[in-house]
Each structure stands twice: as C-alpha cells, then as structure tokens.
Enzyme design. Structure first.
Site, PDB file in Angstrom:
ATOM      1  N   ILE A   1       0.811  -1.216   0.000  1.00 57.03           N
ATOM      2  CA  ILE A   1       0.000   0.000   0.000  1.00 57.03           C
ATOM      3  C   ILE A   1       0.844   1.265   0.000  1.00 57.03           C
ATOM      4  CG2 ILE A   1      -1.967  -1.097   1.132  1.00 57.03           C
ATOM      5  CD1 ILE A   1      -1.052   0.286   3.745  1.00 57.03           C
TER       6      ILE A   1
ATOM      7  N   ASN B   1      -7.178  -0.308   6.268  1.00 57.80           N
ATOM      8  CA  ASN B   1      -7.057  -0.960   7.571  1.00 57.80           C
ATOM      9  C   ASN B   1      -5.618  -1.326   7.933  1.00 57.80           C
ATOM     10  OD1 ASN B   1      -8.052  -2.784   9.904  1.00 57.80           O
ATOM     11  ND2 ASN B   1      -6.993  -4.236   8.558  1.00 57.80           N
TER      12      ASN B   1
ATOM     13  N   TYR C   1       2.900   6.108  16.504  1.00 53.69           N
ATOM     14  CA  TYR C   1       1.595   5.539  16.155  1.00 53.69           C
ATOM     15  C   TYR C   1       0.484   6.545  16.426  1.00 53.69           C
ATOM     16  CZ  TYR C   1      -2.252   2.116  16.139  1.00 53.69           C
ATOM     17  OH  TYR C   1      -3.414   1.438  15.879  1.00 53.69           O
TER      18      TYR C   1
ATOM     19  N   LYS D   1      -1.963   8.166  13.579  1.00 52.58           N
ATOM     20  CA  LYS D   1      -3.412   7.955  13.653  1.00 52.58           C
ATOM     21  C   LYS D   1      -4.171   9.272  13.817  1.00 52.58           C
ATOM     22  CE  LYS D   1      -3.765   3.515  13.122  1.00 52.58           C
ATOM     23  NZ  LYS D   1      -4.336   3.006  11.860  1.00 52.58           N
TER      24      LYS D   1
END
Length: 300
Positions: A73, A99, A170, A174
């Site tokens: 991806i 995802n 992270y 996010k």
C-alpha cells in the site's frame, strides 16, 4: 440480498484481525472483496501471501466472491495495482477500507528516526496512496457520465484521538488520519465519495500484547473484544445506505458505537486589544477552570 450486494470493496491488511473480520462480513453481505495483505509481522517485517489466500478461500467456500492481492500500500505504483485488481476482477470499485498498519512501540525518549519514518510510511502514506488512486478512478467514472456512490473508510485509533504512552509515532500517524478524513469528506463529496474513519477497540495482534488482560477471550457470554463486533458498522458505512454520512470518526468497541465530536471550540476569552504576556497566564487559568477534564492519555 445483503446490504452490499454487488458492491466491490478493497480491504487492506485483510488477512488477520479486524481486516479479516471486515472482509468476511462484506462478503457475507454480498460484496465482492479484494483481500489485500502482504503478510508482514506486527512491526512490518517479512512477507507471507498465504494468510490472504486463506481468507479468500474462506469467502469462496461460503459462496462469496473474493480475490487476493499482495501489493504494498505504501508504493505508489503498487497501490494503483490494488485498485486495478478490483476493477479487473469485478468491473469496478465502490469502497476502500484502509485498515493495514504496523506498530513500533517505544517511549519517546528512546524513539528512533527509522521507527518513526516506518510508522508514518505505512499509516499515512498507505492511506494516501490507495485512496488517491481510488479517487482517480471514481472521478473518471463521473466524468464519463457514470454514477458514483463511493466510500473511503479510514482507520484512526484511540491513540490518535487522545494519545498513548509509548506510542508517539503511532499516535501521531493515527491523529493525522483523523484529520485527513475530515479533509477528504469536505473535498470529495462533489464526486459522490464519502469519507469516514474508525477508532476500533478489539482483540488484534496489536492489542493483545499491550492490553493482554482486557483483550482476553471470554469463555461464555458476550465477547466484547471480538473483532467481529466492529465489522457490522464498517459494512454499513460501505453500503449505499450510508450516503448521507461523511466526515465522521466512529469509536467502536463491543456493542458500542460512538461518534466523536472532534476538536470543538471550548471556553474562550476575547478582548479588543493585544494581550500583554503577563496577562495571558491569568486568562489561561480561567479557561482551564471552565474546561471539562479531557480523557486521559492511554497508559497514563
């Protein structure tokens, strides 16, 4: 007929955990599914295509339609091939579920540039590349006179919404995905595309290590942390029924569905003059006294 009958869906990171639950649930509701997964470790290392193949076999055995895809991806050209895989196999594309992700847990004082860059690369660039190629396809359909009723479903996290100890990279990635979702929703509605994001809490490879006791499976009764609990909302967001919903961030856990209020304006003080530095502290203390206590950073 299921609520996604005939719709074509790409699910990235679909070989395990939440992605696998999404892929199976979409197929059960009549969708054609592209199961994208390169089969890495939790930290993003190694390759294994067998896990994606297993999910496809499970869908086909149940009477559904699915193909596997092993493209990365984060690679611009490879992400285009993911979109092409959907179009080639099923004649079009309706939904992208971003995802896939990795985690490199580390206290900020010990974090390395390599870990930081790897986390940003997978989460932020990965969300960008696949969605960007999908949007190119959908815009082309619209320009050719076709009807577009498309969905982008992104994955943020409670870590991105409120922070998480030992997850600076992270949490940052996010949080960026939540902001990206707002921009996509504002910009892409004119093309018939909605964009929403999920902050799911469930038992996955990521959470079992960090929250082992909370994530443990129960022997009887409702298993609150089963990743299958998250899938129904994701499937509905991918359906034609959700066309009126865009720019939302959903926190999902067990049987709970929450829509985040986001960065709303809080207490405010305003004057028709420039503040003196010495005055600012008094004003800020007054604002803090009026502000509701924020949710604590995870792990604090």
């Amino acid at each position: 007929m299921g609520i996604c009958e005939g719709r074509t869906v790409i699910v990235t990171g679909a070989a395990r955990g939440l992605g696998r639950s999404y892929a199976l649930a979409f197929a059960a509701e009549g969708a054609n599914v592209v199961v994208n997964d390169i089969g890495t470790s939790l930290s993003g290392e190694g390759r294994d295509t067998s896990a994606a193949d297993a999910v496809v076999a499970e869908i086909v055995a149940a009477g559904g339609k699915a193909v596997a895809n092993y493209d990365d991806i984060t690679d611009w050209d490879a992400a285009k091939r993911i979109v092409a895989a959907a179009i080639d196999a099923f004649g079009g594309l309706d939904v992208v579920v971003n995802n896939a992700g990795i985690v490199r847990d580390r206290m900020f004082v010990s974090a390395t540039p390599e870990e930081w860059d790897a986390t940003m690369h997978v989460h932020l660039r990965g969300h960008f590349c696949v969605s960007r190629h999908a949007v190119d396809y959908w815009r082309g359909v619209q320009k050719a006179g076709g009807k577009v009723d498309a969905r982008i479903i992104n994955t943020t996290s409670g870590a991105g919404l409120q922070g998480s100890i030992a997850q600076a990279a992270y949490s940052t990635a996010k949080g960026g995905i939540a902001a990206l979702t707002l921009v996509q929703a504002a910009e892409l509605g004119r093309y018939g595309i909605t964009a929403n994001a999920l902050a799911p809490a469930a038992r996955t490879r990521m959470t079992e290590g960090a929250f082992a006791e909370k994530m443990a499976a129960v022997e009887q009764g409702f298993d609150k942390q089963d990743p299958d609990n998250i899938a129904p909302t994701v499937v509905w967001l991918g359906s034609a029924e959700s066309a009126h919903v865009s720019g939302c961030v959903f926190e999902l856990e067990g049987g709970r569905i929450t829509i985040e209020r986001g960065w709303d304006l809080g207490p405010t003080i305003e004057q028709d003059a420039k503040w003196a530095p010495a005055e600012v502290g008094v004003a800020v203390d007054a604002l803090l006294a009026k502000r509701p206590a924020p949710r604590a950073v995870w792990g604090s």
